[in-house]
Scaffold this active site. Structure first.
Site, PDB file in Angstrom:
ATOM      1  N   ASP A 113    -166.179  -4.338 -14.676  1.00  0.00           N
ATOM      2  CA  ASP A 113    -166.655  -2.890 -14.547  1.00  0.00           C
ATOM      3  C   ASP A 113    -165.658  -1.847 -14.805  1.00  0.00           C
ATOM      4  O   ASP A 113    -165.568  -0.633 -13.893  1.00  0.00           O
ATOM      5  CB  ASP A 113    -167.618  -2.555 -13.103  1.00  0.00           C
ATOM      6  CG  ASP A 113    -168.907  -3.462 -13.311  1.00  0.00           C
ATOM      7  OD1 ASP A 113    -169.177  -4.208 -14.016  1.00  0.00           O
ATOM      8  OD2 ASP A 113    -169.331  -3.237 -12.004  1.00  0.00           O
ATOM      9  N   CYS A 129    -168.078  -5.099  -6.592  1.00  0.00           N
ATOM     10  CA  CYS A 129    -168.211  -6.001  -7.781  1.00  0.00           C
ATOM     11  C   CYS A 129    -167.315  -7.144  -7.755  1.00  0.00           C
ATOM     12  O   CYS A 129    -167.559  -8.350  -8.264  1.00  0.00           O
ATOM     13  CB  CYS A 129    -168.631  -5.272  -8.886  1.00  0.00           C
ATOM     14  SG  CYS A 129    -170.037  -4.223  -8.845  1.00  0.00           S
ATOM     15  N   HIS A 147    -183.028   3.879 -11.020  1.00  0.00           N
ATOM     16  CA  HIS A 147    -182.523   2.529 -10.226  1.00  0.00           C
ATOM     17  C   HIS A 147    -182.600   2.610  -8.817  1.00  0.00           C
ATOM     18  O   HIS A 147    -182.464   3.487  -8.128  1.00  0.00           O
ATOM     19  CB  HIS A 147    -181.124   2.219 -10.583  1.00  0.00           C
ATOM     20  CG  HIS A 147    -180.882   0.691 -10.328  1.00  0.00           C
ATOM     21  ND1 HIS A 147    -179.974   0.270  -9.227  1.00  0.00           N
ATOM     22  CD2 HIS A 147    -181.185  -0.339 -11.037  1.00  0.00           C
ATOM     23  CE1 HIS A 147    -180.165  -1.118  -9.350  1.00  0.00           C
ATOM     24  NE2 HIS A 147    -180.975  -1.425 -10.310  1.00  0.00           N
ATOM     25  N   HIS A 168    -177.393   0.608 -15.641  1.00  0.00           N
ATOM     26  CA  HIS A 168    -178.559   0.907 -14.553  1.00  0.00           C
ATOM     27  C   HIS A 168    -179.546   1.882 -15.444  1.00  0.00           C
ATOM     28  O   HIS A 168    -179.043   2.774 -16.072  1.00  0.00           O
ATOM     29  CB  HIS A 168    -178.466   1.692 -13.448  1.00  0.00           C
ATOM     30  CG  HIS A 168    -177.294   0.827 -12.562  1.00  0.00           C
ATOM     31  ND1 HIS A 168    -177.673  -0.456 -11.994  1.00  0.00           N
ATOM     32  CD2 HIS A 168    -176.304   1.189 -11.941  1.00  0.00           C
ATOM     33  CE1 HIS A 168    -176.831  -0.839 -11.095  1.00  0.00           C
ATOM     34  NE2 HIS A 168    -175.853   0.169 -11.228  1.00  0.00           N
ATOM     35  N   ASP A 228    -171.914  -2.552 -15.609  1.00  0.00           N
ATOM     36  CA  ASP A 228    -172.894  -2.121 -14.669  1.00  0.00           C
ATOM     37  C   ASP A 228    -173.929  -1.124 -15.398  1.00  0.00           C
ATOM     38  O   ASP A 228    -173.379  -0.177 -16.376  1.00  0.00           O
ATOM     39  CB  ASP A 228    -172.167  -1.082 -13.431  1.00  0.00           C
ATOM     40  CG  ASP A 228    -172.724  -1.287 -12.340  1.00  0.00           C
ATOM     41  OD1 ASP A 228    -173.316  -2.302 -11.953  1.00  0.00           O
ATOM     42  OD2 ASP A 228    -172.991  -0.378 -11.758  1.00  0.00           O
ATOM     43  N   HIS A 255    -175.074   6.340 -11.267  1.00  0.00           N
ATOM     44  CA  HIS A 255    -174.067   5.929 -11.898  1.00  0.00           C
ATOM     45  C   HIS A 255    -174.385   4.871 -13.083  1.00  0.00           C
ATOM     46  O   HIS A 255    -175.513   4.459 -12.799  1.00  0.00           O
ATOM     47  CB  HIS A 255    -172.774   5.516 -11.022  1.00  0.00           C
ATOM     48  CG  HIS A 255    -173.298   4.242 -10.315  1.00  0.00           C
ATOM     49  ND1 HIS A 255    -174.145   4.192  -9.114  1.00  0.00           N
ATOM     50  CD2 HIS A 255    -172.953   2.823 -10.739  1.00  0.00           C
ATOM     51  CE1 HIS A 255    -174.405   2.925  -9.113  1.00  0.00           C
ATOM     52  NE2 HIS A 255    -173.883   2.180  -9.739  1.00  0.00           N
ATOM     53  N   LYS A 285    -175.270  -5.918 -16.093  1.00  0.00           N
ATOM     54  CA  LYS A 285    -176.177  -6.224 -14.774  1.00  0.00           C
ATOM     55  C   LYS A 285    -176.654  -5.046 -14.222  1.00  0.00           C
ATOM     56  O   LYS A 285    -176.014  -3.965 -14.403  1.00  0.00           O
ATOM     57  CB  LYS A 285    -174.934  -7.080 -13.809  1.00  0.00           C
ATOM     58  CG  LYS A 285    -173.719  -6.264 -13.604  1.00  0.00           C
ATOM     59  CD  LYS A 285    -172.682  -6.984 -12.772  1.00  0.00           C
ATOM     60  CE  LYS A 285    -171.580  -5.979 -12.734  1.00  0.00           C
ATOM     61  NZ  LYS A 285    -171.672  -4.985 -11.885  1.00  0.00           N
TER      62      LYS A 285
END
Ligand code: VGL
Ligand code: ZN
Length: 202
Positions: free
Chosen positions: A12, A155, A56, A52, A50, A85, A110
């Site tokens: 990330d 993470c 989310h 989203h 990351d 984010h 993810k």
């Protein structure tokens, strides 16, 4: 050159986790040059991102009356609520422009399912739903993983614990990570990683 059974996993390193981003981690950008220097040594190179959708369930904005960095209960357990984010396709979700992302073999995205967060590169936060990374690594003959990136206590931590639990020899290089450190989360993460058998290197 590192042996072919060893993978570098860069977690990330995205604009939103770097200074100026929506969920900035202090010093998040200072790890980029030394990570770049490490990448050519590895024959297996994975980046995570990351990723989203709007609205989310990990966003505080999706829970009326809840503040960012507060906790809520999700069907799969407690969940920290974050500022919005890493929205899919946004500048914040892009890799930091300084990161040599072009050198990656694989990018694992993810956190794309609306109802569940995913800190780990291996499983979503229910600890059951796989991302597919385990199969990728095993079919490439990897049994050892080295983790760097953001954030140490979320993470990176979840990814390292899952990797060790899956039976990968697992090392975290702490100087190439940076932490959010919410209410002692960094100390708790260090303890959890050690207990899971993760080697913590300076
Ligand atoms: C992360 C919080 C929310 C991380 C991702 O990369 O550590 N933390 N989403
Ligand atoms: Zn996230």
């Amino acid at each position: 050159m590192r042996p072919a059974n060893e993978a570098l996993i860069v977690i990330d390193v995205q604009n939103d986790f770097c200074p100026g981003g929506a969920l900035a981690v202090a010093g998040g950008d200072t790890i980029i040059a030394p990570i770049n220097a490490l990448i050519p040594d590895y024959q297996v190179r994975v980046l995570t991102q990351d990723w989203h959708p709007a609205g989310h369930s990990s966003f505080a904005s999706s829970h009326p009356g809840k503040a960012p960095f507060s906790l809520t209960d999700m069907p799969y357990g407690p969940q920290v609520l974050w500022p919005d984010h890493c929205l899919q396709g946004s500048d914040g979700a892009a890799f930091h422009p300084g990161l040599r992302s072009d050198r990656a073999d694989l990018v694992i995205r993810k956190g794309f399912r609306p109802g569940i967060d995913s800190y780990s590169a291996f499983f979503e936060n229910d600890h059951k739903t796989p991302t597919g990374l385990e199969g990728y690594l095993r079919t490439r003959g990897v049994d050892t993983v080295v983790l760097v990136g953001l954030a140490t206590d979320f993470c990176v931590n979840f990814s390292a614990v899952d990797a060790a639990t899956l039976g990968f020899r697992t090392r975290v290089i702490e100087s190439l990570c940076a932490a959010i450190d919410l209410d002692g989360s960094l100390d708790a993460a260090r303890e959890g990683m050690r207990k899971a058998g993760v080697t913590l290197d300076a």
